[in-house]
Motif scaffolding. Structure first.
Motif, short mmCIF file in Angstrom:
data_model
loop_
_atom_site.label_atom_id
_atom_site.label_comp_id
_atom_site.label_asym_id
_atom_site.label_seq_id
_atom_site.Cartn_x
_atom_site.Cartn_y
_atom_site.Cartn_z
N LEU A 281 28.93 27.51 47.13
CA LEU A 281 28.16 27.43 45.92
C LEU A 281 28.12 26.03 45.62
N VAL A 282 29.09 25.33 45.57
CA VAL A 282 28.88 23.59 45.27
C VAL A 282 28.00 22.98 46.31
N GLY A 283 28.01 23.19 47.35
CA GLY A 283 27.10 22.76 48.46
C GLY A 283 25.67 22.86 48.06
N GLY A 284 25.37 24.27 47.86
CA GLY A 284 24.31 24.62 47.36
C GLY A 284 23.65 23.97 46.18
N MET A 285 24.46 23.86 45.09
CA MET A 285 24.34 23.34 43.87
C MET A 285 24.02 21.83 44.02
N GLN B 273 20.33 21.65 45.58
CA GLN B 273 19.43 22.15 44.53
C GLN B 273 19.33 20.76 43.54
N MET B 274 20.27 20.48 43.04
CA MET B 274 20.28 19.34 42.03
C MET B 274 19.36 18.25 42.51
N ALA B 275 19.64 17.80 43.75
CA ALA B 275 19.15 16.62 44.59
C ALA B 275 17.61 16.79 44.60
N ILE B 276 17.30 18.01 44.71
CA ILE B 276 15.70 18.44 45.07
C ILE B 276 15.05 18.57 43.68
N ASN B 277 15.67 19.58 42.93
CA ASN B 277 15.10 19.94 41.64
C ASN B 277 15.93 20.45 40.68
N THR C 149 30.11 25.15 34.70
CA THR C 149 29.16 24.28 33.72
C THR C 149 29.77 23.12 33.80
N ARG C 150 31.01 22.71 33.85
CA ARG C 150 31.58 21.31 34.18
C ARG C 150 31.03 20.68 35.30
N ALA C 151 30.97 21.40 36.41
CA ALA C 151 30.59 20.89 37.75
C ALA C 151 29.26 20.54 37.52
N LEU C 152 28.22 21.14 36.90
CA LEU C 152 26.92 20.61 36.81
C LEU C 152 27.02 19.51 36.09
N GLU C 153 27.63 19.58 35.01
CA GLU C 153 27.53 18.45 34.21
C GLU C 153 28.07 17.07 34.68
N LEU C 154 29.13 17.18 35.51
CA LEU C 154 29.55 15.91 36.17
C LEU C 154 28.77 15.84 37.27
N PHE C 155 28.21 16.57 37.76
CA PHE C 155 27.34 16.18 39.11
C PHE C 155 26.01 15.05 38.54
N GLY D 133 16.04 21.27 37.71
CA GLY D 133 15.60 22.60 36.79
C GLY D 133 15.56 23.70 37.62
N LEU D 134 15.71 23.90 38.96
CA LEU D 134 15.94 25.17 39.35
C LEU D 134 17.42 25.41 39.74
N THR D 135 18.43 24.85 39.43
CA THR D 135 19.82 25.06 39.66
C THR D 135 20.05 26.16 38.84
N PRO D 136 20.83 27.09 39.40
CA PRO D 136 21.26 28.16 38.36
C PRO D 136 22.42 27.75 37.39
N ASP D 137 22.35 28.16 36.35
CA ASP D 137 23.62 27.99 35.47
C ASP D 137 24.82 29.17 35.77
N ALA D 138 25.99 28.85 35.00
CA ALA D 138 27.01 29.80 35.27
C ALA D 138 26.63 31.33 35.02
N LYS D 139 25.95 31.41 33.89
CA LYS D 139 25.66 32.85 33.48
C LYS D 139 24.66 33.45 34.44
#
Length: 197
Positions: A159-163, A166-170, A88-94, A172-178
């Protein structure tokens, strides 16, 4: 600050504002207040300076993640809880550091034609894997042995590389932690593809 530090700060600023491919030596000179010859004197080349700027900027992101998690009480929970907090923190800080990740993606695409850049990424990978294990397990990096770094660290890096992609492209499609935890449980349980119960 001296010219060397000014150049590095200017290169980081250009990297974040213009990206890897669009930053020129003249851009760095303008951003740093140094002169063109000082790039060669202090770093050997613009490419060497850009490599150092990229890895310094990536280090800033890692430091920010570590500070953020250190302040979060959930890091003391079980492994699944720490993973959830870390992801969750990694997504926020991305989002906060997305310019760094865009620049990294640009740089990765250049490794085929830049052996020194490839070598720089290769040298950074073990430390990155070790740092990710420490991050997701809530331990000091010095506690991460080579085997754990190679297996778990590679998994987290994937996982982080894939994130990042995905974050760069879209985003909204990046999975959250759950969602990631649910997917990992399904894989480990051997649940076939299809709607989950």
């Amino acid at each position: 600050m001296g010219h060397r530090e000014d150049l590095l700060a200017g290169a980081k600023r250009c990297l974040l504002e213009k990206g890897w491919s669009r930053t020129t030596a003249r851009d760095i000179v303008a951003a740093s207040g140094a002169n063109l010859a000082s790039i060669g004197y202090h770093y050997g080349s613009k490419d060497a300076l850009m490599r150092e700027a990229l890895f310094a900027a990536m280090g800033d992101w890692a430091d920010d993640v570590q500070r953020s998690l250190a302040d979060d009480a959930a890091t003391g929970s079980d492994l699944v809880g720490r993973f959830e907090t870390g992801w969750t923190r990694a997504l926020e800080l991305f989002t906060k550091h997305q310019a760094v990740w865009r620049a990294q993606l640009e740089a990765v695409m250049q490794v085929e034609s830049d052996p020194e850049l490839r070598e720089a990424f290769a040298k950074a990978q073990p430390e990155g894997r070790q740092g990710l294990v420490a991050l997701f397990h809530g331990i000091d990096e010095r506690e991460v042995d080579e085997e754990t770094s190679r297996t778990l660290g590679s998994f987290y890096m994937t996982l982080v590389g894939g994130m990042v992609v995905q974050m760069a492209i879209n985003p909204g499609l990046t999975p959250d932690a759950k969602e990631l935890i649910a997917a990992m449980r399904r894989i480990l349980d051997g649940t076939p593809p299809g709607p989950s119960d």
